[in-house]
Enzyme design. Structure first.
Site, PDB file in Angstrom:
ATOM      1  N   ARG A 153      39.017  23.375  44.753  1.00 22.37           N
ATOM      2  CA  ARG A 153      37.993  23.982  43.899  1.00 22.37           C
ATOM      3  C   ARG A 153      36.710  23.193  44.012  1.00 22.37           C
ATOM      4  O   ARG A 153      36.734  21.965  44.147  1.00 22.37           O
ATOM      5  CB  ARG A 153      38.422  23.950  42.423  1.00 22.37           C
ATOM      6  CG  ARG A 153      39.339  25.068  41.998  1.00 22.37           C
ATOM      7  CD  ARG A 153      38.625  26.429  41.990  1.00 22.37           C
ATOM      8  NE  ARG A 153      39.504  27.491  41.560  1.00 22.37           N
ATOM      9  CZ  ARG A 153      40.327  28.180  42.352  1.00 22.37           C
ATOM     10  NH1 ARG A 153      40.375  27.930  43.647  1.00 22.37           N
ATOM     11  NH2 ARG A 153      41.098  29.139  41.862  1.00 22.37           N
TER      12      ARG A 153
ATOM     13  N   GLU B 112      29.379  27.522  43.601  1.00 23.92           N
ATOM     14  CA  GLU B 112      29.404  28.532  44.648  1.00 23.92           C
ATOM     15  C   GLU B 112      29.108  29.906  44.048  1.00 23.92           C
ATOM     16  O   GLU B 112      29.441  30.147  42.890  1.00 23.92           O
ATOM     17  CB  GLU B 112      30.768  28.524  45.365  1.00 23.92           C
ATOM     18  CG  GLU B 112      31.961  28.799  44.454  1.00 23.92           C
ATOM     19  CD  GLU B 112      33.292  28.627  45.181  1.00 23.92           C
ATOM     20  OE1 GLU B 112      33.553  27.537  45.736  1.00 23.92           O
ATOM     21  OE2 GLU B 112      34.066  29.585  45.180  1.00 23.92           O
TER      22      GLU B 112
ATOM     23  N   HIS C 234      34.976  30.153  50.473  1.00 20.37           N
ATOM     24  CA  HIS C 234      36.148  30.343  49.608  1.00 20.37           C
ATOM     25  C   HIS C 234      37.091  31.406  50.197  1.00 20.37           C
ATOM     26  O   HIS C 234      37.376  32.425  49.570  1.00 20.37           O
ATOM     27  CB  HIS C 234      35.712  30.735  48.190  1.00 20.37           C
ATOM     28  CG  HIS C 234      36.719  30.388  47.140  1.00 20.37           C
ATOM     29  ND1 HIS C 234      36.386  29.959  45.883  1.00 20.37           N
ATOM     30  CD2 HIS C 234      38.078  30.406  47.155  1.00 20.37           C
ATOM     31  CE1 HIS C 234      37.480  29.743  45.169  1.00 20.37           C
ATOM     32  NE2 HIS C 234      38.530  30.002  45.932  1.00 20.37           N
TER      33      HIS C 234
ATOM     34  N   GLY D 256      40.133  30.442  51.729  1.00 18.58           N
ATOM     35  CA  GLY D 256      41.382  29.751  52.052  1.00 18.58           C
ATOM     36  C   GLY D 256      42.571  30.684  52.227  1.00 18.58           C
ATOM     37  O   GLY D 256      43.376  30.510  53.134  1.00 18.58           O
TER      38      GLY D 256
HETATM   39  C1  GLV Z   1      41.818  30.851  45.217  1.00 21.87           C
HETATM   40  O1  GLV Z   1      40.914  30.131  45.091  1.00 21.87           O
HETATM   41  C2  GLV Z   1      43.042  30.720  44.497  1.00 21.87           C
HETATM   42  O2  GLV Z   1      43.126  29.890  43.575  1.00 21.87           O
HETATM   43  O3  GLV Z   1      43.969  31.470  44.796  1.00 21.87           O
END
Ligand code: GLV
Length: 346
Positions: free
Chosen positions: A250, A279, A297, A299
């Protein structure tokens, strides 16, 4: 503000804060009155509340802040289903006080997120993005032995701060690179909890040692007041010369201004960030640097993982509205005293 888009029937009313996959949005519409955001507008809090104040359920993204003031204006709200594993955007204690159930989407994104951590790690280590920009700029004139020298990954030490499910998936991949894995959690995990890793391959260390010994430091702790700027000037100064920092957790865990300064000074040598403070408004000092790889962001952004997240979030929401305990309940303590103990429909 007048809000349009919902039926007038008595089915549960669901608000969706972000555009989701059209077929899954359609599925949602079959069972609920849906106020969604297929235009993907950045709703202000008032625009959200115009929809949410009469809603039974909220399907939300991890950037949308749901705090006590918002909750106080949503007397019907039974469930907040976060389409994310992290839930720092939700004031869970306030949900519990109000009898609102909060859910998240663990597991389904673990492998995709671990893959992306590795993508950032390799890209930052071997200067892939910087070299790509340089090549596209037409600056490649000859082979050079000293061009874009990067960091060795194979045989290096991988440090993981926050060895949960995603950390363990990242550690598993490290075996293929013959890496030594060290990690820091509040408590050491039993050896068998780090799949495929013998204790000597994934060793618990104190945080200062993690900072000192890791060639690659991957951050995976949840964001909270306690982890705000967990990595700042003092911690960056403890990192090894030549090391690489990866934040896939984060924004706000790293002090981005301090990181930009440290990267400019060359230690750490590089960073890979999928998440940043404030962000999508990235610290301008980071944007000016070549030794940081930035992604927005993403991921968990494979079609498989993101669809599975939305599906699980819908399932969690449906379970709560129908009186079943959801698979991924964040505030289990609310269950017995939840606001909507009876099915909301009808
Ligand atoms: C994305 O940031 C998540 O927490 O799944």
């Amino acid at each position: 503000m007048a809000v349009t888009g919902a039926d007038t029937g008595n089915r549960p009313r669901v608000v969706v804060t972000r555009r989701i996959f059209p077929d899954l949005a359609q599925q949602l519409r079959r069972d609920y009155e849906v106020l969604d955001n297929q235009d993907d507008a950045n709703w202000t809090t008032e625009e959200l509340l115009a929809r949410l104040s009469a809603a039974d359920a909220l399907l939300t993204d991890p950037v949308r802040q749901i705090d006590a003031q918002v909750l106080a204006r949503c007397p019907r709200l039974c469930v907040i289903s976060n389409i994310a594993v992290g839930f720092n955007n939700i004031d869970v204690a306030a949900c519990t006080r109000a009898g609102i159930v909060a859910t998240n989407t663990p597991d389904v994104l673990t492998e995709a997120t671990a893959d992306h951590a590795w993508a950032l790690l390799l890209a930052a280590a071997r200067r892939v993005v910087e070299a790509d920009r340089w090549t596209r700029a037409g600056r490649w004139e000859r082979f050079a032995y000293d061009a874009f020298l990067g960091a060795d990954v194979c045989g290096a030490t991988l440090g993981i701060l926050g060895m949960g499910r995603i950390g363990q998936a990242i550690a598993r991949r490290a075996q293929g690179f013959s890496m030594r894995v060290i990690y820091h959690n509040r408590h050491a995990l039993p050896a068998q909890a780090v799949p495929g890793a013998a204790p000597e391959q994934a060793r618990w260390v104190e945080r200062p040692q993690l900072l000192r010994d890791a060639d690659f430091l991957v951050l995976l702790v949840p964001y909270s007041a306690a982890t705000h700027h967990l990595i700042g000037t003092a911690e960056l100064a403890q990192m090894k010369p030549g090391s690489v920092l990866i934040n896939i957790a984060r924004g706000g865990i790293v002090d981005d201004a301090a990181l930009a300064q440290a990267l400019r000074a060359g230690c750490p040598a590089a960073a890979g960030l999928d998440v940043m403070e404030n962000e999508p408004h990235i610290h301008p000092a980071l944007l000016a640097l070549d030794n940081v790889v930035l992604t927005p962001h993403i991921g968990s952004a494979t079609a498989t993982a993101r669809r599975a997240m939305v599906r699980l979030a819908i399932e969690n929401l449906a379970d709560v509205l129908q009186g079943r305990r959801p698979r991924a309940l964040v505030n289990g303590e609310v269950w017995a005293s939840r606001r909507c103990a009876a099915p909301a429909a009808g």
